[in-house]
Design a protein around this motif. Structure first.
Motif, PDB file in Angstrom:
ATOM      1  N   MET A   8       0.845  -1.192   0.000  1.00 30.08           N
ATOM      2  CA  MET A   8       0.000   0.000   0.000  1.00 30.08           C
ATOM      3  C   MET A   8       0.879   1.239   0.000  1.00 30.08           C
ATOM      4  O   MET A   8       1.945   1.259   0.606  1.00 30.08           O
ATOM      5  CB  MET A   8      -0.893   0.002   1.244  1.00 30.08           C
ATOM      6  CG  MET A   8      -1.784  -1.216   1.379  1.00 30.08           C
ATOM      7  SD  MET A   8      -3.058  -1.309   0.145  1.00 30.08           S
ATOM      8  CE  MET A   8      -4.251  -0.187   0.842  1.00 30.08           C
ATOM      9  N   CYS A  11      -1.345   8.288  -1.519  1.00 33.59           N
ATOM     10  CA  CYS A  11      -1.463   9.257  -2.608  1.00 33.59           C
ATOM     11  C   CYS A  11      -1.208  10.645  -2.033  1.00 33.59           C
ATOM     12  O   CYS A  11      -1.841  11.033  -1.045  1.00 33.59           O
ATOM     13  CB  CYS A  11      -2.858   9.184  -3.231  1.00 33.59           C
ATOM     14  SG  CYS A  11      -3.175  10.518  -4.412  1.00 33.59           S
ATOM     15  N   GLU A  16      -5.095   9.264   0.569  1.00 34.51           N
ATOM     16  CA  GLU A  16      -5.634   7.930   0.840  1.00 34.51           C
ATOM     17  C   GLU A  16      -4.577   6.863   0.598  1.00 34.51           C
ATOM     18  O   GLU A  16      -3.763   6.976  -0.308  1.00 34.51           O
ATOM     19  CB  GLU A  16      -6.831   7.650  -0.068  1.00 34.51           C
ATOM     20  CG  GLU A  16      -8.042   8.486   0.232  1.00 34.51           C
ATOM     21  CD  GLU A  16      -9.207   8.128  -0.653  1.00 34.51           C
ATOM     22  OE1 GLU A  16      -9.272   6.979  -1.145  1.00 34.51           O
ATOM     23  OE2 GLU A  16     -10.063   8.996  -0.859  1.00 34.51           O
ATOM     24  N   LYS A  18      -3.721   3.386  -0.875  1.00 37.95           N
ATOM     25  CA  LYS A  18      -4.265   2.544  -1.935  1.00 37.95           C
ATOM     26  C   LYS A  18      -3.208   1.528  -2.348  1.00 37.95           C
ATOM     27  O   LYS A  18      -2.021   1.717  -2.092  1.00 37.95           O
ATOM     28  CB  LYS A  18      -4.648   3.402  -3.141  1.00 37.95           C
ATOM     29  CG  LYS A  18      -5.776   4.372  -2.829  1.00 37.95           C
ATOM     30  CD  LYS A  18      -6.280   5.031  -4.069  1.00 37.95           C
ATOM     31  CE  LYS A  18      -7.453   5.933  -3.705  1.00 37.95           C
ATOM     32  NZ  LYS A  18      -8.047   6.538  -4.855  1.00 37.95           N
ATOM     33  N   PRO A  19      -3.638   0.440  -3.007  1.00 35.30           N
ATOM     34  CA  PRO A  19      -2.648  -0.526  -3.507  1.00 35.30           C
ATOM     35  C   PRO A  19      -1.688   0.139  -4.497  1.00 35.30           C
ATOM     36  O   PRO A  19      -2.091   0.985  -5.297  1.00 35.30           O
ATOM     37  CB  PRO A  19      -3.504  -1.578  -4.208  1.00 35.30           C
ATOM     38  CG  PRO A  19      -4.846  -1.451  -3.594  1.00 35.30           C
ATOM     39  CD  PRO A  19      -5.003  -0.004  -3.241  1.00 35.30           C
ATOM     40  N   LYS A  20      -0.435  -0.230  -4.411  1.00 34.11           N
ATOM     41  CA  LYS A  20       0.612   0.357  -5.241  1.00 34.11           C
ATOM     42  C   LYS A  20       0.291   0.271  -6.730  1.00 34.11           C
ATOM     43  O   LYS A  20       0.581   1.197  -7.485  1.00 34.11           O
ATOM     44  CB  LYS A  20       1.940  -0.338  -4.937  1.00 34.11           C
ATOM     45  CG  LYS A  20       3.138   0.239  -5.619  1.00 34.11           C
ATOM     46  CD  LYS A  20       4.386  -0.510  -5.179  1.00 34.11           C
ATOM     47  CE  LYS A  20       5.591  -0.075  -5.976  1.00 34.11           C
ATOM     48  NZ  LYS A  20       6.783  -0.809  -5.590  1.00 34.11           N
ATOM     49  N   ASP A  22      -2.495   0.587  -8.189  1.00 35.07           N
ATOM     50  CA  ASP A  22      -3.530   1.546  -8.576  1.00 35.07           C
ATOM     51  C   ASP A  22      -3.014   2.972  -8.646  1.00 35.07           C
ATOM     52  O   ASP A  22      -3.789   3.888  -8.941  1.00 35.07           O
ATOM     53  CB  ASP A  22      -4.701   1.488  -7.591  1.00 35.07           C
ATOM     54  CG  ASP A  22      -5.417   0.152  -7.627  1.00 35.07           C
ATOM     55  OD1 ASP A  22      -5.195  -0.615  -8.592  1.00 35.07           O
ATOM     56  OD2 ASP A  22      -6.186  -0.122  -6.693  1.00 35.07           O
ATOM     57  N   LEU A  23      -1.733   3.179  -8.356  1.00 37.78           N
ATOM     58  CA  LEU A  23      -1.165   4.526  -8.311  1.00 37.78           C
ATOM     59  C   LEU A  23      -0.077   4.709  -9.374  1.00 37.78           C
ATOM     60  O   LEU A  23       0.455   3.739  -9.901  1.00 37.78           O
ATOM     61  CB  LEU A  23      -0.568   4.794  -6.924  1.00 37.78           C
ATOM     62  CG  LEU A  23      -1.545   4.694  -5.753  1.00 37.78           C
ATOM     63  CD1 LEU A  23      -0.792   4.761  -4.436  1.00 37.78           C
ATOM     64  CD2 LEU A  23      -2.583   5.790  -5.820  1.00 37.78           C
ATOM     65  N   CYS A  50      -2.845   9.108  -7.397  1.00 36.66           N
ATOM     66  CA  CYS A  50      -3.932   8.338  -8.005  1.00 36.66           C
ATOM     67  C   CYS A  50      -3.944   8.603  -9.503  1.00 36.66           C
ATOM     68  O   CYS A  50      -3.430   9.621  -9.966  1.00 36.66           O
ATOM     69  CB  CYS A  50      -5.278   8.754  -7.422  1.00 36.66           C
ATOM     70  SG  CYS A  50      -5.497   8.340  -5.692  1.00 36.66           S
ATOM     71  N   CYS A  55      -6.409  14.418  -8.249  1.00 34.40           N
ATOM     72  CA  CYS A  55      -5.301  14.236  -7.301  1.00 34.40           C
ATOM     73  C   CYS A  55      -4.051  14.970  -7.768  1.00 34.40           C
ATOM     74  O   CYS A  55      -3.314  15.528  -6.959  1.00 34.40           O
ATOM     75  CB  CYS A  55      -5.015  12.753  -7.083  1.00 34.40           C
ATOM     76  SG  CYS A  55      -6.255  11.945  -6.064  1.00 34.40           S
TER      77      CYS A  55
END
Length: 97
Positions: A8, A11, A16, A18-20, A22-23, A50, A55
């Motif tokens: 994780m 962002c 937030e 988030k899973p790596k 997804d970024l 993000c 973002c």
């Protein structure tokens, strides 16, 4: 069987976790160049965003890249990153259609 741990990351735009995967990674390399790293594997200091323009705009407005990297980030670099992010997002949207 053990479940695999999902890395994780935070962002810097929305704050937030988030899973790596997804970024998008923003990279500052050894020469001090700041750029987007879509692979996430280049060497250097990294911060994460993000995959959306909201973002990116929040990170730019709050000078969060400057805080993460400890240096000034010029408007030209922000414009280059904005263009690269828009291109990547357009390519991803075309790919999903």
């Amino acid at each position: 069987m053990k479940t695999k741990k999902i890395p994780m990351r935070l962002c810097i735009g929305c704050g937030e976790m988030k899973p790596k995967k997804d970024l998008i990674r923003v990279l500052k390399d050894a020469e001090g160049t700041i750029q987007l790293d879509f692979t996430g594997k280049k060497s250097g200091r990294g911060a994460y965003l993000c995959k959306n323009m909201e973002c990116f705009a929040a990170a730019q407005k709050g000078h969060r890249l400057e805080r993460s990297f400890g240096c000034r980030v010029s408007e030209e670099i922000y414009e280059e990153m904005k263009h690269a992010l828009q291109t990547e997002l357009a390519g991803t949207a075309d790919h999903l259609s």
